[in-house]
Enzyme design. Structure first.
Site, PDB file in Angstrom:
ATOM      1  N   HIS A 201       0.889  -1.202  -0.008  1.00  0.00           N
ATOM      2  CA  HIS A 201      -0.031  -0.116   0.019  1.00  0.00           C
ATOM      3  C   HIS A 201       0.888   1.235   0.089  1.00  0.00           C
ATOM      4  O   HIS A 201       1.569   1.503   1.116  1.00  0.00           O
ATOM      5  CB  HIS A 201      -1.122  -0.094   1.506  1.00  0.00           C
ATOM      6  CG  HIS A 201      -1.851   1.243   1.370  1.00  0.00           C
ATOM      7  ND1 HIS A 201      -3.127   1.245   0.857  1.00  0.00           N
ATOM      8  CD2 HIS A 201      -1.670   2.496   1.995  1.00  0.00           C
ATOM      9  CE1 HIS A 201      -3.614   2.292   0.933  1.00  0.00           C
ATOM     10  NE2 HIS A 201      -2.674   3.158   1.754  1.00  0.00           N
ATOM     11  N   HIS A 203       1.652   5.403  -1.053  1.00  0.00           N
ATOM     12  CA  HIS A 203       1.157   6.975  -1.192  1.00  0.00           C
ATOM     13  C   HIS A 203       2.334   7.615  -2.099  1.00  0.00           C
ATOM     14  O   HIS A 203       3.536   7.132  -2.345  1.00  0.00           O
ATOM     15  CB  HIS A 203       1.188   7.543   0.033  1.00  0.00           C
ATOM     16  CG  HIS A 203      -0.129   7.183   0.671  1.00  0.00           C
ATOM     17  ND1 HIS A 203      -0.883   7.841   0.860  1.00  0.00           N
ATOM     18  CD2 HIS A 203      -0.447   5.789   1.117  1.00  0.00           C
ATOM     19  CE1 HIS A 203      -1.880   7.224   1.651  1.00  0.00           C
ATOM     20  NE2 HIS A 203      -1.631   6.047   1.737  1.00  0.00           N
ATOM     21  N   CYS A 234      -3.956   9.957   5.010  1.00  0.00           N
ATOM     22  CA  CYS A 234      -4.521   9.662   6.447  1.00  0.00           C
ATOM     23  C   CYS A 234      -4.874  10.871   7.279  1.00  0.00           C
ATOM     24  O   CYS A 234      -3.838  11.627   7.343  1.00  0.00           O
ATOM     25  CB  CYS A 234      -3.542   8.801   7.122  1.00  0.00           C
ATOM     26  SG  CYS A 234      -3.861   8.271   8.932  1.00  0.00           S
ATOM     27  N   ASN A 243      -2.818   8.526  -2.265  1.00  0.00           N
ATOM     28  CA  ASN A 243      -2.321   7.228  -2.681  1.00  0.00           C
ATOM     29  C   ASN A 243      -1.552   7.271  -4.171  1.00  0.00           C
ATOM     30  O   ASN A 243      -1.873   8.079  -4.849  1.00  0.00           O
ATOM     31  CB  ASN A 243      -3.629   6.407  -3.064  1.00  0.00           C
ATOM     32  CG  ASN A 243      -4.102   5.854  -1.561  1.00  0.00           C
ATOM     33  OD1 ASN A 243      -3.693   4.990  -0.631  1.00  0.00           O
ATOM     34  ND2 ASN A 243      -5.119   6.727  -1.133  1.00  0.00           N
TER      35      ASN A 243
END
Length: 302
Positions: A201, A203, A234, A243
């Site tokens: 995951h 960014h 976040c 992202n």
């Protein structure tokens, strides 16, 4: 093997947006992305609705999807009670997430990492025999409050027996501060220590989203997260931006479903959703895709 792309627009992508996306549009977007060929989606979160109002209707979205659709959709959650509620609504795919750093876990979830880790067996049990629970480790690289997270913290979590029963490991560059070499190092550690499918995951805060995704694949990651238009960030991690864009991942990795035609549709969806939310479209492919001087290139939009 070409990695799977999981679109996380409807969870991580919405966390910092100033406008809500209607439930009906969320459900329609799920179906549009699945029909396009996107293999998996993250469709919401069980976070407190007063803190993250953009995902307050997650269970309403779940209620409108079919079991087949839900088998490709993941819900972010942080407690066994979250799993119970999402499971009762019909979900079967869960991301049990906590942070490698105590400071971010307290800011994000309200408890230290050990407390979240201790509750994971109960969360796995609540998912049921046909459920899947991913071990999702936020701040796997850096923490907004503590700086660089020692790799030993990651090793501790990966080796803890209380995480047994997880279906995948998610290694999250929550702030987008990782570099390709460190991504290779930490993703390879997860692959070696657990023998489970690894999700990366990422960014794009420092402009290395796609580079880090490619490094993760080289190290053994089988799934990459992205959000339309590079949306996301976040609310409890100062310094984090969006992202890695799903459009950028599709163009750069060329999964089997990514053709010039489907890519054009994907870019259009990113433009529509970001416009609806009043956000900028940060997909890096956008400039090239919209170029009027590169019409001979098949991936240019016409």
């Amino acid at each position: 093997m070409t990695p799977t792309i999981r679109d996380v627009t409807l969870r991580d992508g919405l966390q910092l947006t100033g406008k809500p996306l209607p439930t009906e549009r969320k459900v329609a977007l799920v179906r549009e992305l699945l029909a396009l060929g996107v293999e998996e989606l993250e469709i919401g979160s069980m976070a407190r609705p007063d803190l993250v109002p953009a995902v307050a209707d997650t269970l309403d979205v779940v209620a409108q999807l079919t079991p087949e659709e839900l088998s490709r959709c993941w819900i972010w959650l942080a407690t066994p009670r979250h799993v119970e509620r999402a499971r009762a609504a019909g979900a079967t795919r869960f991301q049990y997430c906590f942070s490698a750093s105590d400071s971010h876990n307290r800011a994000n979830i309200g408890r230290d990492t050990e407390t979240s880790l201790a509750a994971m067996p109960e969360a796995i049990a609540a998912a049921g025999p046909d459920g899947q629970v991913q071990l999702c480790i936020a701040t796997s690289f850096t923490c907004p409050f503590e700086g660089v997270v020692p790799i030993e913290r990651l090793e501790w979590i990966l080796g803890d027996p209380r995480t047994e029963g997880a279906s995948h490991v998610v290694i999250a560059d929550t702030l987008g501060q990782a570099d390709p070499a460190e991504v290779r190092r930490r993703v390879a550690l997860a692959v070696e220590r657990r023998g489970l499918p690894v999700v990366f995951h990422g960014h794009d805060t420092w402009g290395l989203g796609v580079a880090n995704a490619l490094a993760a694949v080289e190290a053994g990651a089988v799934t990459l997260d992205g959000a339309l238009g590079g949306l996301g960030g976040c609310p409890f991690a100062p310094g984090a931006s969006g992202n890695t864009a799903t459009e950028d991942l599709a163009f750069g990795l060329r999964p089997s479903w990514a053709t010039p035609e489907s890519f054009a549709t994907l870019v259009g969806l990113g433009q529509e959703i970001t416009s609806t939310l009043g956000e900028g479209d940060r997909a890096r492919v956008l400039g090239g895709a919209l170029s009027e001087k590169a019409q001979a290139f098949p991936w240019t939009l016409r």
